[in-house]
Design an enzyme around this catalytic site. Structure first.
Site, mmCIF file in Angstrom:
data_model
loop_
_atom_site.group_PDB
_atom_site.id
_atom_site.type_symbol
_atom_site.label_atom_id
_atom_site.label_comp_id
_atom_site.label_asym_id
_atom_site.label_seq_id
_atom_site.Cartn_x
_atom_site.Cartn_y
_atom_site.Cartn_z
ATOM 1 N N THR A 1 -54.848 -12.369 -121.948
ATOM 2 C CA THR A 1 -54.561 -11.312 -120.984
ATOM 3 C C THR A 1 -55.578 -11.337 -119.851
ATOM 4 O OG1 THR A 1 -53.661 -9.940 -122.750
ATOM 5 C CG2 THR A 1 -54.210 -8.838 -120.685
ATOM 6 N N GLN B 1 -48.434 -6.177 -117.330
ATOM 7 C CA GLN B 1 -49.506 -7.060 -117.774
ATOM 8 C C GLN B 1 -49.360 -8.424 -117.120
ATOM 9 O OE1 GLN B 1 -51.029 -7.373 -121.972
ATOM 10 N NE2 GLN B 1 -50.252 -9.458 -121.835
ATOM 11 N N ASP C 1 -50.338 -3.737 -126.193
ATOM 12 C CA ASP C 1 -50.829 -5.095 -125.941
ATOM 13 C C ASP C 1 -50.330 -6.115 -126.954
ATOM 14 O OD1 ASP C 1 -52.404 -6.849 -124.354
ATOM 15 O OD2 ASP C 1 -54.002 -6.801 -125.841
#
Length: 315
Positions: free
Chosen positions: A255, A305, A231
């Site tokens: 996110t 993502q 991430d």
């Protein structure tokens, strides 16, 4: 007199402590007939007073992994980030058993925190569904890693940001538990020098990553660390395509969802090549696709993502 920076081994151990959740009592108000366990974890302080999304994701992997039959390891997970986390409060992970089959187990976990105001109900900050599989033989093939220089000759984040006296720069350089080394030019302090808009030169980003020091962790915690580390950089391919950097004025990012598929299981304290690109940005959102390769060049994980990304124009 300034406090000396913690050693790499201390920072790496701190990551293990962060992901090693403690058991908690079930919250009967939110329990369902399939609820099987609850865990609790803390947060590491971040610049700006927020909770790092990769931390919550890694902790959620630990929570669900502790409820599956022995010998089954995670092969896929999908997370929705629903609200920002508050580092002043512990995070609670309540796990539901959706299915235990002959080879696969599926779990769902909600990460919650108390409301930010008196009287406010508990907030769900992340929802994850994950699937686990016992080790089995089957068909084998793998994409191969692209050519990339050895990480040993690339500058560390601390070297790239040396001399920058800013809280975020100091944190990235001395506190992050993952050693990230850019193959493509880092965009911490300015946009990609190759320029925006040309997908042939700015479409792909490559970074090497591993924990700062060896970690004597269980296989489950190594899987959780991979989720944690995945991430850190997914927004960067979007920024490259747009000629932006982390210090672009008015830049806001968060996110929305994050998915990982583990194809092969590896140690997170060994070098992994993270190859990323952004196929689309529209509607205030950007999508990135990543592939994680080991030092032998085998594809070990795939990551996607979607994030909110906006540049607020200043008057």
């Amino acid at each position: 007199m300034s406090t000396p920076d913690p050693s790499p081994a201390t920072i790496a151990q701190g990551l293990l402590d962060l992901l090693d959740l403690r058991p908690a009592e079930l919250d009967e108000r939110n329990a369902t007939p399939s609820t099987v366990a609850a865990f609790e974890g803390g947060s590491n302080p971040q610049p700006g007073g927020h909770v790092f999304g990769g931390q919550v994701m890694g902790q959620a992997v630990t929570a669900v992994g502790r409820t599956v039959p022995e010998g089954r390891r995670i092969h896929s997970m999908y997370s929705y980030f629903l609200a920002p986390g508050d580092p002043e409060h512990p995070i609670r992970f309540q796990v539901e058993n959706l299915r235990d089959g002959g080879s696969f187990s599926v779990r769902r976990v909600l990460a919650t925190q108390p409301g930010r105001q008196d009287g406010e109900e508990e907030r769900t900050i992340l929802a994850m569904t994950a699937s686990f599989q016992e080790d089995q033989d089957g068909l084998e093939h793998s994409e191969r890693a692209p050519e990339a220089p050895s990480p040993d000759g690339l500058p560390t984040t601390a070297e790239v940001l040396a001399g920058i006296d800013h809280p975020v720069a100091r944190y990235w350089a001395t506190q992050r538990p993952i050693d990230i080394r850019h193959v493509t030019d880092p965009i911490y302090l300015g946009p990609d020098p190759r320029g925006a808009g040309d997908p042939h030169t700015t479409d792909t980003q490559m970074v090497w990553m591993r924990t700062l020091a060896p970690v004597p962790a269980t296989p489950l915690l190594h899987d959780a660390i991979l989720a944690f580390a995945s991430d850190y950089t997914p927004f960067e391919p979007i920024l490259r395509r747009q000629g932006l950097s982390w210090v672009t004025p008015g830049l806001r990012m968060a996110t929305i969802n994050h998915a990982i598929w583990w194809h092969r299981h590896v140690r997170a304290d060994e070098w992994l090549l993270y190859v990323q690109r952004s196929p689309s940005a529209s509607g205030g959102r950007g999508l990135t696709h990543g592939q994680v390769f080991d030092r032998e060049g085998d594809l070990v994980a795939t990551v996607t993502q979607e994030g909110m990304i906006r540049v607020k124009q200043r008057p």
